[in-house]
Write a protein that holds these residues in place. Structure first.
Motif, PDB file in Angstrom:
ATOM      1  N   GLU A  64       0.810  -1.219   0.000  1.00  0.00           N
ATOM      2  CA  GLU A  64       0.000   0.000   0.000  1.00  0.00           C
ATOM      3  C   GLU A  64       0.842   1.267   0.000  1.00  0.00           C
ATOM      4  O   GLU A  64       0.360   2.344  -0.371  1.00  0.00           O
ATOM      5  N   GLN A  65       2.116   1.155   0.382  1.00  0.00           N
ATOM      6  CA  GLN A  65       2.995   2.337   0.418  1.00  0.00           C
ATOM      7  C   GLN A  65       3.603   2.652  -0.948  1.00  0.00           C
ATOM      8  O   GLN A  65       4.216   3.711  -1.120  1.00  0.00           O
ATOM      9  N   ASN A  66       3.470   1.739  -1.915  1.00  0.00           N
ATOM     10  CA  ASN A  66       4.035   1.931  -3.265  1.00  0.00           C
ATOM     11  C   ASN A  66       5.510   2.336  -3.227  1.00  0.00           C
ATOM     12  O   ASN A  66       5.905   3.384  -3.761  1.00  0.00           O
ATOM     13  N   PRO A  67       6.349   1.505  -2.617  1.00  0.00           N
ATOM     14  CA  PRO A  67       7.767   1.885  -2.497  1.00  0.00           C
ATOM     15  C   PRO A  67       8.522   1.756  -3.810  1.00  0.00           C
ATOM     16  O   PRO A  67       8.196   0.919  -4.653  1.00  0.00           O
ATOM     17  N   ASP A  68       9.550   2.582  -3.965  1.00  0.00           N
ATOM     18  CA  ASP A  68      10.493   2.408  -5.072  1.00  0.00           C
ATOM     19  C   ASP A  68      11.527   1.344  -4.714  1.00  0.00           C
ATOM     20  O   ASP A  68      11.968   0.594  -5.582  1.00  0.00           O
ATOM     21  N   ILE A  69      11.915   1.309  -3.448  1.00  0.00           N
ATOM     22  CA  ILE A  69      12.781   0.237  -2.954  1.00  0.00           C
ATOM     23  C   ILE A  69      12.362  -0.105  -1.531  1.00  0.00           C
ATOM     24  O   ILE A  69      11.733   0.701  -0.832  1.00  0.00           O
ATOM     25  N   ILE A  70      12.718  -1.319  -1.108  1.00  0.00           N
ATOM     26  CA  ILE A  70      12.490  -1.774   0.259  1.00  0.00           C
ATOM     27  C   ILE A  70      13.844  -2.116   0.862  1.00  0.00           C
ATOM     28  O   ILE A  70      14.658  -2.797   0.228  1.00  0.00           O
ATOM     29  N   VAL A  71      14.091  -1.632   2.076  1.00  0.00           N
ATOM     30  CA  VAL A  71      15.347  -1.968   2.752  1.00  0.00           C
ATOM     31  C   VAL A  71      15.038  -2.728   4.034  1.00  0.00           C
ATOM     32  O   VAL A  71      14.110  -2.388   4.772  1.00  0.00           O
ATOM     33  N   MET A  72      15.812  -3.789   4.276  1.00  0.00           N
ATOM     34  CA  MET A  72      15.705  -4.571   5.502  1.00  0.00           C
ATOM     35  C   MET A  72      17.031  -4.439   6.238  1.00  0.00           C
ATOM     36  O   MET A  72      18.069  -4.839   5.710  1.00  0.00           O
ATOM     37  N   THR A  73      16.972  -3.904   7.455  1.00  0.00           N
ATOM     38  CA  THR A  73      18.206  -3.515   8.125  1.00  0.00           C
ATOM     39  C   THR A  73      18.568  -4.432   9.289  1.00  0.00           C
ATOM     40  O   THR A  73      19.045  -3.981  10.330  1.00  0.00           O
ATOM     41  N   GLY A  74      18.370  -5.726   9.098  1.00  0.00           N
ATOM     42  CA  GLY A  74      18.935  -6.700  10.014  1.00  0.00           C
ATOM     43  C   GLY A  74      18.036  -7.192  11.130  1.00  0.00           C
ATOM     44  O   GLY A  74      16.988  -6.617  11.433  1.00  0.00           O
ATOM     45  N   ASP A  75      18.463  -8.299  11.728  1.00  0.00           N
ATOM     46  CA  ASP A  75      17.724  -9.004  12.775  1.00  0.00           C
ATOM     47  C   ASP A  75      16.308  -9.362  12.337  1.00  0.00           C
ATOM     48  O   ASP A  75      15.382  -9.391  13.154  1.00  0.00           O
ATOM     49  N   MET A  76      16.165  -9.651  11.077  1.00  0.00           N
ATOM     50  CA  MET A  76      14.902 -10.204  10.589  1.00  0.00           C
ATOM     51  C   MET A  76      14.796 -11.669  11.038  1.00  0.00           C
ATOM     52  O   MET A  76      13.725 -12.165  11.349  1.00  0.00           O
ATOM     53  N   GLN A  77      15.927 -12.353  11.075  1.00  0.00           N
ATOM     54  CA  GLN A  77      16.045 -13.752  11.484  1.00  0.00           C
ATOM     55  C   GLN A  77      16.492 -13.814  12.944  1.00  0.00           C
ATOM     56  O   GLN A  77      17.173 -12.910  13.433  1.00  0.00           O
ATOM     57  N   ASN A  78      16.114 -14.883  13.637  1.00  0.00           N
ATOM     58  CA  ASN A  78      16.643 -15.135  14.980  1.00  0.00           C
ATOM     59  C   ASN A  78      17.862 -16.030  14.901  1.00  0.00           C
ATOM     60  O   ASN A  78      17.885 -17.013  14.164  1.00  0.00           O
ATOM     61  N   LYS A  79      18.844 -15.722  15.709  1.00  0.00           N
ATOM     62  CA  LYS A  79      20.133 -16.411  15.638  1.00  0.00           C
ATOM     63  C   LYS A  79      20.061 -17.879  16.033  1.00  0.00           C
ATOM     64  O   LYS A  79      20.923 -18.679  15.640  1.00  0.00           O
ATOM     65  N   THR A  80      19.031 -18.267  16.809  1.00  0.00           N
ATOM     66  CA  THR A  80      18.960 -19.633  17.325  1.00  0.00           C
ATOM     67  C   THR A  80      18.047 -20.549  16.514  1.00  0.00           C
ATOM     68  O   THR A  80      17.903 -21.722  16.852  1.00  0.00           O
ATOM     69  N   ASP A  81      17.426 -20.037  15.457  1.00  0.00           N
ATOM     70  CA  ASP A  81      16.471 -20.821  14.672  1.00  0.00           C
ATOM     71  C   ASP A  81      17.044 -21.088  13.292  1.00  0.00           C
ATOM     72  O   ASP A  81      17.204 -20.167  12.486  1.00  0.00           O
ATOM     73  N   GLU A  82      17.327 -22.342  12.994  1.00  0.00           N
ATOM     74  CA  GLU A  82      17.918 -22.675  11.696  1.00  0.00           C
ATOM     75  C   GLU A  82      16.932 -22.494  10.549  1.00  0.00           C
ATOM     76  O   GLU A  82      17.329 -22.257   9.413  1.00  0.00           O
ATOM     77  N   ASP A  83      15.629 -22.606  10.847  1.00  0.00           N
ATOM     78  CA  ASP A  83      14.591 -22.463   9.823  1.00  0.00           C
ATOM     79  C   ASP A  83      14.473 -20.997   9.402  1.00  0.00           C
ATOM     80  O   ASP A  83      14.136 -20.136  10.211  1.00  0.00           O
ATOM     81  N   THR A  84      14.729 -20.709   8.147  1.00  0.00           N
ATOM     82  CA  THR A  84      14.694 -19.334   7.642  1.00  0.00           C
ATOM     83  C   THR A  84      13.457 -19.052   6.797  1.00  0.00           C
ATOM     84  O   THR A  84      13.397 -18.038   6.101  1.00  0.00           O
ATOM     85  N   SER A  85      12.462 -19.927   6.847  1.00  0.00           N
ATOM     86  CA  SER A  85      11.338 -19.839   5.917  1.00  0.00           C
ATOM     87  C   SER A  85      10.527 -18.559   6.087  1.00  0.00           C
ATOM     88  O   SER A  85      10.041 -17.988   5.096  1.00  0.00           O
ATOM     89  N   ILE A  86      10.350 -18.076   7.323  1.00  0.00           N
ATOM     90  CA  ILE A  86       9.554 -16.863   7.526  1.00  0.00           C
ATOM     91  C   ILE A  86      10.198 -15.680   6.815  1.00  0.00           C
ATOM     92  O   ILE A  86       9.540 -14.931   6.082  1.00  0.00           O
ATOM     93  N   VAL A  87      11.498 -15.518   7.016  1.00  0.00           N
ATOM     94  CA  VAL A  87      12.200 -14.384   6.414  1.00  0.00           C
ATOM     95  C   VAL A  87      12.300 -14.547   4.898  1.00  0.00           C
ATOM     96  O   VAL A  87      12.048 -13.602   4.142  1.00  0.00           O
ATOM     97  N   CYS A  88      12.649 -15.744   4.455  1.00  0.00           N
ATOM     98  CA  CYS A  88      12.808 -15.964   3.008  1.00  0.00           C
ATOM     99  C   CYS A  88      11.489 -15.819   2.269  1.00  0.00           C
ATOM    100  O   CYS A  88      11.451 -15.264   1.161  1.00  0.00           O
TER     101      CYS A  88
END
Length: 276
Positions: A64-88
């Motif tokens: 809904e924001q109609n971005p030109d670019i999207i930036v993700m600035t870290g800690d999207m993933q938790n360090k103790t969870d090997e499963d990355t499916s939520i972030v990916c």
């Protein structure tokens, strides 16, 4: 005393229930010397939180924001969870909306050490452009940009846990990143250098996006933000726009939480930055 304690508990529970899963959109207008305006959406510190099934509510809000670019600035993933499916999965869905630039936080760094795998490969395969101690030169809306990613304190001289070789390598990255006439955007997970140490006056970086502080996690009546990592209790600078002589920094409160500590009076946010 019991009545007062009950009121406090009910108030805290009310704040948790009403702020923990309601994403707000915080908008900023940033004056630049760019030829054309552009819109950047920032997501940070998701910590694998989900807003709606498969993050549908979050994805809808970003669209809904109609971005030109999207930036993700870290800690999207938790360090103790090997499963990355939520972030990916989130990266895959959002990369269909706009180009996604992904930089590491301390959790991504530790995830790689914990599982001996390359996190960048996984999110790259999902559609992200990963910038970790590196940069890309791009043209967006006929604007010449240099977008870089950096996890720690800028400059690396403050990373005392680093070896001398690591410090030299990171300082070499900083010099190369700064050596351009392009508009420089830095995705720098840890904001300490900029909002607490006065680097906004010292380094020729046009715009910095940060996270990590979680907005102080719990924002208490009268007392304000409770705690920020690396800074301690009752931090002064946990969100907003910070302007210096050379640099502008946008610090987001982020989306998730760490170690099951609730967000109180501190709703998850995405940032919309209109550069004009």
């Amino acid at each position: 005393l019991c009545i007062l304690l009950a009121v406090v508990v009910v108030t805290i529970l009310y704040c948790i229930i009403n702020t923990s899963h309601k994403v707000i959109v915080t908008s900023y207008k940033i004056d630049t010397d760019l030829e054309n305006s552009m819109r950047v959406v920032q997501l940070t510190d998701l910590h694998e939180e989900e807003f709606g099934e498969n993050n549908e509510a979050l994805i809808k809000t970003v669209k809904e924001q109609n971005p030109d670019i999207i930036v993700m600035t870290g800690d999207m993933q938790n360090k103790t969870d090997e499963d990355t499916s939520i972030v990916c999965d989130l990266v895959e869905n959002l990369s269909a909306v706009a180009d996604v630039y992904y930089s590491y936080g301390n959790h991504e760094k530790e995830w790689e050490r914990n599982f001996n795998r390359n996190f960048a490969d996984l999110v790259s395969e999902s559609g992200a452009i990963v910038v970790d101690n590196g940069y890309v030169d791009v043209e967006i809306n006929d604007n010449s940009l240099r977008i870089a990613g950096y996890m720690g304190y800028y400059s690396a001289v403050h990373m005392t846990a680093h070896t001398e070789e690591q410090q030299e390598r990171e300082q070499e990255f900083e010099k190369k990143f700064e050596a351009t006439d392009r508009y420089k955007i830095l995705l720098n997970h840890i904001p300490t250098s900029w909002v607490d140490w006065g680097y906004l006056d010292d380094y020729p970086v046009d715009l910095v996006f940060c996270g990590h502080y979680h907005g102080g996690q719990m924002v208490l009546p009268v007392l304000g933000p409770l705690y920020a990592p690396y800074i301690g209790f009752f931090p002064e600078n946990v969100k907003g726009v910070y302007q210096g002589a050379q640099t502008t920094c946008i610090l987001s409160t982020g989306l998730g939480t760490e170690y099951f500590i609730p967000r109180v009076n501190n709703p998850p946010e995405i940032v919309v930055a209109d550069l004009y």
